[in-house]
Design a protein around this motif. Structure first.
Motif, PDB file in Angstrom:
ATOM      1  N   ALA A 222      40.063  37.980  37.518  1.00 48.66           N
ATOM      2  CA  ALA A 222      40.195  39.110  38.438  1.00 48.66           C
ATOM      3  C   ALA A 222      40.865  38.709  39.741  1.00 48.66           C
ATOM      4  CB  ALA A 222      38.811  39.702  38.711  1.00 48.66           C
ATOM      5  N   LEU A 223      40.489  37.560  40.281  1.00 44.04           N
ATOM      6  CA  LEU A 223      41.011  37.176  41.590  1.00 44.04           C
ATOM      7  C   LEU A 223      42.425  36.618  41.519  1.00 44.04           C
ATOM      8  CD1 LEU A 223      37.712  35.757  43.041  1.00 44.04           C
ATOM      9  CD2 LEU A 223      38.906  37.826  43.776  1.00 44.04           C
TER      10      LEU A 223
ATOM     11  N   LEU B  81      37.875  40.800  52.487  1.00 45.45           N
ATOM     12  CA  LEU B  81      37.598  41.133  51.100  1.00 45.45           C
ATOM     13  C   LEU B  81      36.104  41.046  50.820  1.00 45.45           C
ATOM     14  CD1 LEU B  81      38.592  41.533  48.128  1.00 45.45           C
ATOM     15  CD2 LEU B  81      38.850  39.050  48.007  1.00 45.45           C
TER      16      LEU B  81
ATOM     17  N   TYR C  45      33.554  40.979  47.566  1.00 46.13           N
ATOM     18  CA  TYR C  45      33.606  40.761  46.120  1.00 46.13           C
ATOM     19  C   TYR C  45      32.222  40.357  45.638  1.00 46.13           C
ATOM     20  CZ  TYR C  45      35.049  38.956  41.561  1.00 46.13           C
ATOM     21  OH  TYR C  45      35.174  38.733  40.210  1.00 46.13           O
TER      22      TYR C  45
ATOM     23  N   ASP D 118      44.441  39.689  42.051  1.00 51.34           N
ATOM     24  CA  ASP D 118      44.142  40.491  43.245  1.00 51.34           C
ATOM     25  C   ASP D 118      45.193  40.206  44.314  1.00 51.34           C
ATOM     26  OD1 ASP D 118      43.007  41.583  45.642  1.00 51.34           O
ATOM     27  OD2 ASP D 118      41.045  41.548  44.653  1.00 51.34           O
ATOM     28  N   ARG D 119      45.944  41.227  44.681  1.00 53.74           N
ATOM     29  CA  ARG D 119      47.046  41.041  45.627  1.00 53.74           C
ATOM     30  C   ARG D 119      46.569  40.847  47.068  1.00 53.74           C
ATOM     31  NH1 ARG D 119      51.884  42.778  43.169  1.00 53.74           N
ATOM     32  NH2 ARG D 119      52.935  42.132  45.079  1.00 53.74           N
ATOM     33  N   ARG D 120      45.267  40.947  47.285  1.00 54.42           N
ATOM     34  CA  ARG D 120      44.743  40.643  48.620  1.00 54.42           C
ATOM     35  C   ARG D 120      44.611  39.141  48.843  1.00 54.42           C
ATOM     36  NH1 ARG D 120      39.583  44.466  48.121  1.00 54.42           N
ATOM     37  NH2 ARG D 120      39.755  43.553  46.027  1.00 54.42           N
TER      38      ARG D 120
END
Length: 398
Positions: free
Chosen positions: A48-49, A298, A300, A52-54
């Motif tokens: 997932a990370l 972020l 999460y 993640d574009r963040r």
């Protein structure tokens, strides 16, 4: 509470996978104070990370030199695909990606097969019947391939491995001052060498080599690709284009030769080679983890990570996650599906993955020519955490 995690322990370095299994169960996300970074070990989180574009490799596409002595190293890294996010990443990747497409790489298959075959035949001709598969086989194959692809003359290729090994030392969290100094010196020497190649190619482009193509693109449109970006990405391709392949060949052969029945099965059935190559990348992943930085605050899974927080996404631990891989501690020649993360995911998925796959496949195929191939000594591993690979793979053969 921080779990037991000692990345400098000799037992861990020899075999980190029991520790990864315990971390996945007991502390899949935790902060490791000595590194000042968060460690993540489950497939679900790493996958997932990565997408993640963040998250990014650096903040604002700028690599900041924390230590002034490292400034020359950081200057060489600036402009590398590995260090950039869009729009700069997109601009540069678009300029070079056609060289690494499956179609283009397939055109190299005959050359790769011939190189691997010639190296294996040279080993087979040795009267002593012994070798180090790393230095005698695994290093020459990808170094030759990537050097030919970029256009590095044969007479200069002996510099590439020492430069590369020194440079990757800077990415190790447990690096020493000596490793840092070696990385800075190698980066400067490598950059000077690439600039000399650029100067040679100006107005005298060679057919098909990537440095010539990048120089031509720069001369047509300097804003599309700067000279410093040519330097940074030539070094990236030369480093990544052989370092990972050398190490995955070494790790693969250790895993297979430690399981003689599997090796003999592979020798008897070449149809298993493609699957064996994928399983090798999953089973003992050379790039153990990939570091990302939080580019905007972020949240999460209950964790709050402010901008600038650094995460270590452990590919190697994720690739043995039983939530995704059935019987993950077993080397399975026929594993399917095999959604391993050895090449990453998302924006920074390895651009050279098609080439690496082809090289590993033909390396395994060529080595099946050696009858009686056996590990001569148990492998020992370099004291590194980002990259895992043996110091040598000493073998005997009939």
């Amino acid at each position: 509470m921080t779990p037991h995690f000692n990345p400098t322990d000799a037992t861990f370095l020899d075999n980190p996978y029991p520790t990864y299994a315990r971390l996945r169960e007991e502390a899949p996300i935790f902060f490791y104070e000595p590194w000042g970074k968060w460690v993540l070990t489950r497939y679900e989180d790493v996958s997932a990370l990565l997408r993640d574009r963040r998250l990014g490799r650096v903040l604002d596409n700028v690599r900041v030199s924390v230590n002034p002595a490292h400034a020359p190293f950081d200057a060489v890294q600036q402009g590398s695909l590995l260090e950039l996010e869009p729009p700069d990443h997109t601009r540069i990747r678009t300029a070079v990606q056609d060289v690494f497409t499956p179609k283009h790489v397939r055109a190299l298959e005959g050359r790769i097969a011939a190189l691997a075959g010639a190296l294996a035949d040279a080993l087979a001709a040795r009267p002593e019947g012994e070798a180090d598969l790393l230095t005698d086989f695994a290093e020459p194959l990808p170094v030759t391939v990537i050097a030919e692809l970029l256009g590095v003359p044969e007479a200069d290729r002996h510099h590439l491995v020492p430069w590369s090994k020194a440079i990757i030392g800077m990415f190790e969290p447990e690096r020493t001052p000596a490793m840092e100094a070696a990385a800075v010196a190698a980066a400067q020497a490598f950059a000077d060498y690439v600039r000399s190649l650029i100067a040679q190619r100006r107005g005298r482009a060679q057919e098909g080599d990537l440095i010539s193509r990048m120089v031509a693109l720069h001369e047509r449109d300097p804003e599309r690709l700067s000279e410093s970006e040519i330097v940074a990405n030539a070094i990236l391709f030369l480093d990544a284009g052989h370092e990972a392949v050398v190490n995955v060949i070494g790790n693969a052969m250790v895993a297979l030769l430690q399981r003689p029945a599997l090796w003999e099965r592979l020798r008897a059935d070449p149809a298993l080679i493609a699957g064996a190559a994928e399983e090798a990348m999953r089973f003992d992943t050379p790039l153990q983890f990939f570091e990302r930085v939080v580019r905007q605050d972020l949240r999460y899974k209950g964790f709050s990570w402010p901008r600038g927080t650094r995460l270590c996404l452990f590919y190697a631990a994720a690739n043995r996650d039983p939530a995704v891989f059935r019987d993950p501690e077993r080397f399975d020649l026929t594993r399917h599906p095999n959604p391993h993360l050895a090449f990453g995911l998302g924006l920074h998925f390895c651009i050279g993955a098609p080439l690496a796959r082809l090289e590993l496949k033909h390396a395994l195929r060529a080595l099946t020519r050696l009858p009686g191939l056996t590990l001569a000594t148990p492998p020992s591993y370099h004291p590194k955490n980002v990259f895992r690979y043996p110091k040598a793979v000493r073998v005997t053969f009939a």
